[in-house]
Design a protein around this motif. Structure first.
Motif, PDB file in Angstrom:
ATOM      1  N   SER A 171       0.829  -1.206   0.000  1.00  0.00           N
ATOM      2  CA  SER A 171       0.000   0.000   0.000  1.00  0.00           C
ATOM      3  C   SER A 171       0.865   1.259   0.000  1.00  0.00           C
ATOM      4  O   SER A 171       1.763   1.390   0.826  1.00  0.00           O
ATOM      5  CB  SER A 171      -0.908   0.024   1.227  1.00  0.00           C
ATOM      6  N   PRO A 172       0.584   2.205  -0.894  1.00  0.00           N
ATOM      7  CA  PRO A 172       1.365   3.445  -0.905  1.00  0.00           C
ATOM      8  C   PRO A 172       1.104   4.321   0.315  1.00  0.00           C
ATOM      9  O   PRO A 172       1.982   5.050   0.763  1.00  0.00           O
ATOM     10  CB  PRO A 172       0.899   4.158  -2.181  1.00  0.00           C
ATOM     11  N   PHE A 173      -0.128   4.259   0.854  1.00  0.00           N
ATOM     12  CA  PHE A 173      -0.520   5.163   1.930  1.00  0.00           C
ATOM     13  C   PHE A 173      -1.286   4.348   2.962  1.00  0.00           C
ATOM     14  O   PHE A 173      -2.495   4.149   2.852  1.00  0.00           O
ATOM     15  CB  PHE A 173      -1.392   6.295   1.368  1.00  0.00           C
ATOM     16  N   PHE A 221      -2.349   3.122   6.960  1.00  0.00           N
ATOM     17  CA  PHE A 221      -2.484   3.438   8.372  1.00  0.00           C
ATOM     18  C   PHE A 221      -1.735   2.377   9.164  1.00  0.00           C
ATOM     19  O   PHE A 221      -1.960   1.181   8.976  1.00  0.00           O
ATOM     20  CB  PHE A 221      -3.959   3.454   8.783  1.00  0.00           C
ATOM     21  N   THR A 222      -0.837   2.809  10.047  1.00  0.00           N
ATOM     22  CA  THR A 222       0.020   1.851  10.756  1.00  0.00           C
ATOM     23  C   THR A 222      -0.075   2.018  12.273  1.00  0.00           C
ATOM     24  O   THR A 222       0.926   2.040  12.970  1.00  0.00           O
ATOM     25  CB  THR A 222       1.489   1.992  10.304  1.00  0.00           C
ATOM     26  N   GLY A 223      -1.275   2.167  12.769  1.00  0.00           N
ATOM     27  CA  GLY A 223      -1.483   2.180  14.208  1.00  0.00           C
ATOM     28  C   GLY A 223      -1.903   3.514  14.765  1.00  0.00           C
ATOM     29  O   GLY A 223      -2.945   3.652  15.386  1.00  0.00           O
ATOM     30  N   ASN A 224      -1.096   4.553  14.550  1.00  0.00           N
ATOM     31  CA  ASN A 224      -1.450   5.903  14.988  1.00  0.00           C
ATOM     32  C   ASN A 224      -0.852   6.961  14.062  1.00  0.00           C
ATOM     33  O   ASN A 224      -0.633   8.103  14.451  1.00  0.00           O
ATOM     34  CB  ASN A 224      -0.990   6.151  16.425  1.00  0.00           C
ATOM     35  N   LYS A 225      -0.615   6.553  12.837  1.00  0.00           N
ATOM     36  CA  LYS A 225       0.001   7.433  11.841  1.00  0.00           C
ATOM     37  C   LYS A 225      -0.245   6.836  10.469  1.00  0.00           C
ATOM     38  O   LYS A 225      -0.665   5.676  10.342  1.00  0.00           O
ATOM     39  CB  LYS A 225       1.505   7.554  12.094  1.00  0.00           C
ATOM     40  N   PHE A 226       0.027   7.626   9.434  1.00  0.00           N
ATOM     41  CA  PHE A 226      -0.010   7.108   8.071  1.00  0.00           C
ATOM     42  C   PHE A 226       1.412   7.035   7.533  1.00  0.00           C
ATOM     43  O   PHE A 226       2.201   7.972   7.693  1.00  0.00           O
ATOM     44  CB  PHE A 226      -0.861   7.997   7.167  1.00  0.00           C
ATOM     45  N   GLU A 227       1.715   5.918   6.887  1.00  0.00           N
ATOM     46  CA  GLU A 227       3.031   5.722   6.295  1.00  0.00           C
ATOM     47  C   GLU A 227       2.924   5.870   4.779  1.00  0.00           C
ATOM     48  O   GLU A 227       2.267   5.066   4.115  1.00  0.00           O
ATOM     49  CB  GLU A 227       3.578   4.335   6.645  1.00  0.00           C
ATOM     50  N   PHE A 228       3.543   6.917   4.258  1.00  0.00           N
ATOM     51  CA  PHE A 228       3.591   7.125   2.812  1.00  0.00           C
ATOM     52  C   PHE A 228       4.874   6.475   2.311  1.00  0.00           C
ATOM     53  O   PHE A 228       5.980   6.968   2.543  1.00  0.00           O
ATOM     54  CB  PHE A 228       3.568   8.619   2.502  1.00  0.00           C
ATOM     55  N   ARG A 229       4.731   5.350   1.623  1.00  0.00           N
ATOM     56  CA  ARG A 229       5.874   4.513   1.239  1.00  0.00           C
ATOM     57  C   ARG A 229       6.397   4.811  -0.155  1.00  0.00           C
ATOM     58  O   ARG A 229       7.382   4.224  -0.586  1.00  0.00           O
ATOM     59  CB  ARG A 229       5.482   3.038   1.322  1.00  0.00           C
ATOM     60  N   MET A 230       5.765   5.709  -0.866  1.00  0.00           N
ATOM     61  CA  MET A 230       6.109   5.934  -2.265  1.00  0.00           C
ATOM     62  C   MET A 230       7.345   6.805  -2.497  1.00  0.00           C
ATOM     63  O   MET A 230       8.061   6.606  -3.482  1.00  0.00           O
ATOM     64  CB  MET A 230       4.903   6.535  -2.991  1.00  0.00           C
ATOM     65  N   PRO A 231       7.669   7.793  -1.637  1.00  0.00           N
ATOM     66  CA  PRO A 231       8.822   8.665  -1.920  1.00  0.00           C
ATOM     67  C   PRO A 231      10.108   7.880  -2.118  1.00  0.00           C
ATOM     68  O   PRO A 231      10.344   6.859  -1.468  1.00  0.00           O
ATOM     69  CB  PRO A 231       8.906   9.560  -0.681  1.00  0.00           C
ATOM     70  N   GLY A 232      10.934   8.371  -3.018  1.00  0.00           N
ATOM     71  CA  GLY A 232      12.206   7.721  -3.313  1.00  0.00           C
ATOM     72  C   GLY A 232      13.282   8.093  -2.312  1.00  0.00           C
ATOM     73  O   GLY A 232      13.230   9.135  -1.659  1.00  0.00           O
ATOM     74  N   SER A 233      14.292   7.245  -2.214  1.00  0.00           N
ATOM     75  CA  SER A 233      15.317   7.391  -1.178  1.00  0.00           C
ATOM     76  C   SER A 233      16.167   8.639  -1.336  1.00  0.00           C
ATOM     77  O   SER A 233      16.666   9.179  -0.352  1.00  0.00           O
ATOM     78  CB  SER A 233      16.224   6.152  -1.176  1.00  0.00           C
ATOM     79  N   SER A 234      16.374   9.124  -2.554  1.00  0.00           N
ATOM     80  CA  SER A 234      17.270  10.267  -2.763  1.00  0.00           C
ATOM     81  C   SER A 234      16.560  11.605  -2.657  1.00  0.00           C
ATOM     82  O   SER A 234      17.204  12.650  -2.636  1.00  0.00           O
ATOM     83  CB  SER A 234      17.940  10.163  -4.141  1.00  0.00           C
ATOM     84  N   ALA A 235      15.234  11.603  -2.596  1.00  0.00           N
ATOM     85  CA  ALA A 235      14.465  12.846  -2.646  1.00  0.00           C
ATOM     86  C   ALA A 235      14.326  13.477  -1.271  1.00  0.00           C
ATOM     87  O   ALA A 235      14.407  12.808  -0.242  1.00  0.00           O
ATOM     88  CB  ALA A 235      13.079  12.570  -3.225  1.00  0.00           C
ATOM     89  N   SER A 236      14.104  14.781  -1.265  1.00  0.00           N
ATOM     90  CA  SER A 236      13.763  15.466  -0.027  1.00  0.00           C
ATOM     91  C   SER A 236      12.358  15.052   0.395  1.00  0.00           C
ATOM     92  O   SER A 236      11.449  14.970  -0.432  1.00  0.00           O
ATOM     93  CB  SER A 236      13.815  16.984  -0.226  1.00  0.00           C
TER      94      SER A 236
END
Length: 702
Positions: free
Chosen positions: A440-442, A444-459
């Motif tokens: 899932s790109p977005f 819910f992980t307990g008490n927050k949302f995890e946006f997993r799509m951003p790339g490692s080199s980006a701000s």
């Protein structure tokens, strides 16, 4: 190494340090300025600057720098010494409030997307009071780093920090407004929190230096997978190698010294891939600390004769690297607004904030996807632990059930469910409210949302300021509705609102396998966008609804938004040109000669055997091998000529987006074809003649 508690924060100028060094009235004024309740006078700034200078010099500093984040995804700094000459000719140390508050930088040399003419060079760096100053550098020659915003002569945002700060103000203002509506007389300040997980690779520096593609573009344009990759899952969470452990220990120490709580470190899925996670902080500080972490990872790796790779996909066929952004809102007293345990029959606050996020993601899914649209992420998204390009929200079974039955069931706090594992004398483990969905790109992980799509080199700034903006916008609409409704029963109004919005936007909620091809079909039926690559996503920045979104929230003006579109088009073009040119040079200048040498040796060997034995059947397999090698060589020559010709043609295209589309259509497929033949040749040419380090060297030798 000293005790970590003795090391922590020794190179960070904290508020506690400021409070110890200035009169109480000055400190109170500083805090009021932080909260936006007062202006910072030059007199107050002079006092703070003097104590900061004294602290810095006491700790070995000789220079200061305004540290900022231009639109390069990197950071920038210009150093000035504390040394000055007095009127009597004596040498003294000097640092004024004016120097603390404002610096000057040449804007013409940074990407600004045409927001300023190239001859208009003046720009300013402005001290960010929310982010602590820190020291970096070698002992005896350190510099004081002052986090700053970077703006043009007329105040235009030329960096990553300004829109982030604007968005934080917007989302916290709307969250506080909603808090007051739902809880009369609530005066609590709302804080935008963020925790960032950073993935990266480490490779031997001596191999990195022999790969022009890795050095210049950040990824390998060629490389055949070795017989073993990540299939056995033996690297993930595995024992950390001694050499890597030494690197990680030094990395932790450097981060702790400047006040960054590096909390978690472990082996990631791919060979030689690792992850570091930082403790939650305010979103602004978290972004600053992540930028610092990326820079320090590279520098510490270099000291250990290693090269750190932050590219999203350095190696084809194994996991890429992401930057997971764990986003939430909380009160100044530490109450998390996204904590489902706060949900009761008489307290529906959690559902209001949750629904605002769901609606915001659904309405602006294309924009969220565009924040992660880079050439590197084009190689990563959709496989090997990276989420797909289709934006969806994962909530988990428990929250899905609650939303499906809003107003029809009573919600009560319950004791947490305990996990039984069938082992005697083993403690029972509390279960979370939901499972996790790695696709899932977005989520819910307990008490927050995890946006997993951003790339490692980006701000992390770009996806975070967009999340803030869309959530703040929806909360503003909810606030307008609840304040203007005739019905005085706030609970009834909230339930009515939640039912209506859930019905309209539940299509974005998906709990299944995002990698399944059936999801693409299902998402299309739901009307969800599928922007599979950068050139499809970039035009989203110019959509009327997106321009209105940012203008109404005062996060970006139309001009500032258009400039980012231009910068990101330029970034795509330059990255593809670098990759294509590197590929051509390596293939023509290193691989082609190796093929000639190997084929010549084979031909000579075939002739020698023929002369010695005279039996043609004996050399049949060798001849077939040689023919195959020469066939690949000719294919290689043809593709190289095509790439060079098309690159020349592309140089004549003036429109940036048209050029980006051209490169995506013409050059990217050819680079993929070139890789196929080069990788095949790698398996045909003897190891001692192959001119560049292989995947085996890069992934398994450390």
């Amino acid at each position: 190494m000293k005790n970590m508690l003795d090391v922590f924060g020794t190179c960070c100028f904290t508020e506690l340090e400021l409070k110890k060094r200035v009169p109480n009235s000055i400190f109170k004024t500083f805090k009021a300025v932080q909260r936006g309740e007062a202006e910072l006078s030059l007199e107050i700034a002079d006092v703070i600057a003097n104590c900061v200078k004294n602290w810095a010099i006491e700790n070995g500093a000789t220079h200061f720098t305004h540290w900022f984040q231009p639109l390069t995804e990197l950071t920038a700094e210009k150093h000035d010494s504390f040394i000055a000459i007095g009127t009597d000719g004596a040498v003294l140390s000097q640092f004024s409030g004016k120097e603390l508050i404002k610096g000057e930088a040449d804007t013409s040399s940074f990407p600004n997307g045409g927001i300023r003419s190239t001859f208009e060079a003046r720009g300013y760096t402005a001290w960010d009071l929310q982010s602590p100053m820190f020291l970096r550098g070698e002992e005896g020659s350190k510099s004081l780093y002052i986090p700053t915003a970077f703006v043009g002569y007329k105040g235009e945002a030329l960096d990553k920090k300004v829109p982030l700060l604007r968005s934080i103000d917007f989302v916290t203002e709307q969250s506080q407004r909603m808090r007051k509506i739902l809880n009369k007389n609530s005066q609590e300040k709302i804080i935008n929190t963020l925790g960032i997980e950073q993935e990266y690779f480490l490779v031997e520096k001596k191999f990195w230096e022999k790969r022009q593609d890795l050095m210049l573009s950040g990824r390998t344009v060629f490389g055949s997978l070795p017989p073993k990759g990540q299939e056995l899952n033996d690297h993930y969470y595995g024992t950390i190698k001694e050499r890597v452990e030494k690197f990680m220990n030094e990395l932790d120490k450097e981060l702790w010294q400047i006040g960054i709580i590096a909390k978690t470190k472990h082996n990631e899925v791919a060979p030689n891939q690792f992850e570091i996670a930082l403790m939650f902080s305010t979103a602004n500080v978290a972004v600053d600390q992540n930028q610092l972490t990326m820079d320090i990872i590279k520098k510490v790796a270099n000291r250990h004769e290693l090269a750190a790779l932050l590219h999203e996909k350095p190696f084809e066929g194994v996991n890429g690297s992401g930057k997971h952004c764990n986003w939430s809102l909380s009160t100044e007293n530490g109450e998390n607004l996204l904590d489902p345990e706060s949900l009761t029959e008489d307290n529906l606050d959690f559902l209001v904030y949750l629904m605002a996020i769901i609606e915001g993601v659904d309405r602006y899914a294309g924009l969220l996807r565009t924040t992660c649209a880079t050439p590197g992420n084009d190689h990563r998204l959709g496989g090997h632990e990276a989420p797909p390009a289709i934006i969806s929200v994962f909530l988990g079974e428990a929250l899905d059930k609650i939303l499906d039955n809003i107003g029809n069931i009573s919600v009560e706090n319950q004791e947490p469910h305990l996990l039984e594992i069938g082992v005697k004398n083993f403690p029972r483990i509390p279960k979370d409210v939901s499972d996790r969905n790695r696709t899932s790109p977005f989520a819910f992980t307990g008490n927050k949302f995890e946006f997993r799509m951003p790339g490692s080199s980006a701000s992390a700034s770009t996806p975070v300021f967009v999340i803030n903006t869309i959530v703040g916008t929806v909360l503003k609409e909810y606030g307008d509705y609840l304040e203007n409704t005739e019905e005085k029963n706030i609970k009834a109004n909230v339930i009515k609102l939640l039912k209506d919005r859930y019905k309209k936007h539940k299509k974005v909620i998906f709990s299944g396998n995002g990698y399944d091809n059936l999801w693409v079909i299902e998402a299309e039926k739901r009307g969800l966008e599928n922007l599979t690559k950068t050139v499809e996503a970039l035009p989203v920045y110019l959509r009327k609804d997106i321009i209105s979104l940012f203008e109404n929230s005062k996060v970006l003006t139309k001009t500032e938004l258009e400039s980012r579109y231009t910068v990101y088009c330029e970034r795509y073009i330059k990255q593809i040109y670098i990759e294509a040119t590197s590929a051509v040079r390596i293939a023509r200048g290193e691989i082609y000669p190796a093929i000639i040498k190997h084929s010549t040796l084979m031909a000579n060997n075939i002739n020698a055997i023929r002369s010695a034995i005279g039996i043609e059947e004996v050399i049949g397999a060798d001849k077939a091998h040689l023919i195959k090698l020469l066939t690949y060589k000719e294919k290689l020559k043809t593709i190289l000529s095509q790439i060079e010709s098309l690159l020349t043609k592309g140089n004549k295209i003036n429109d940036l987006y048209e050029k980006a589309v051209y490169l995506d259509k013409e050059i990217v497929p050819l680079l993929n074809s070139l890789k196929i033949y080069v990788d095949a040749l790698e398996l045909q040419v003897s190891k001692d003649l192959w001119p560049i380090p292989t995947y085996e060297d890069l992934l398994f030798r450390l």
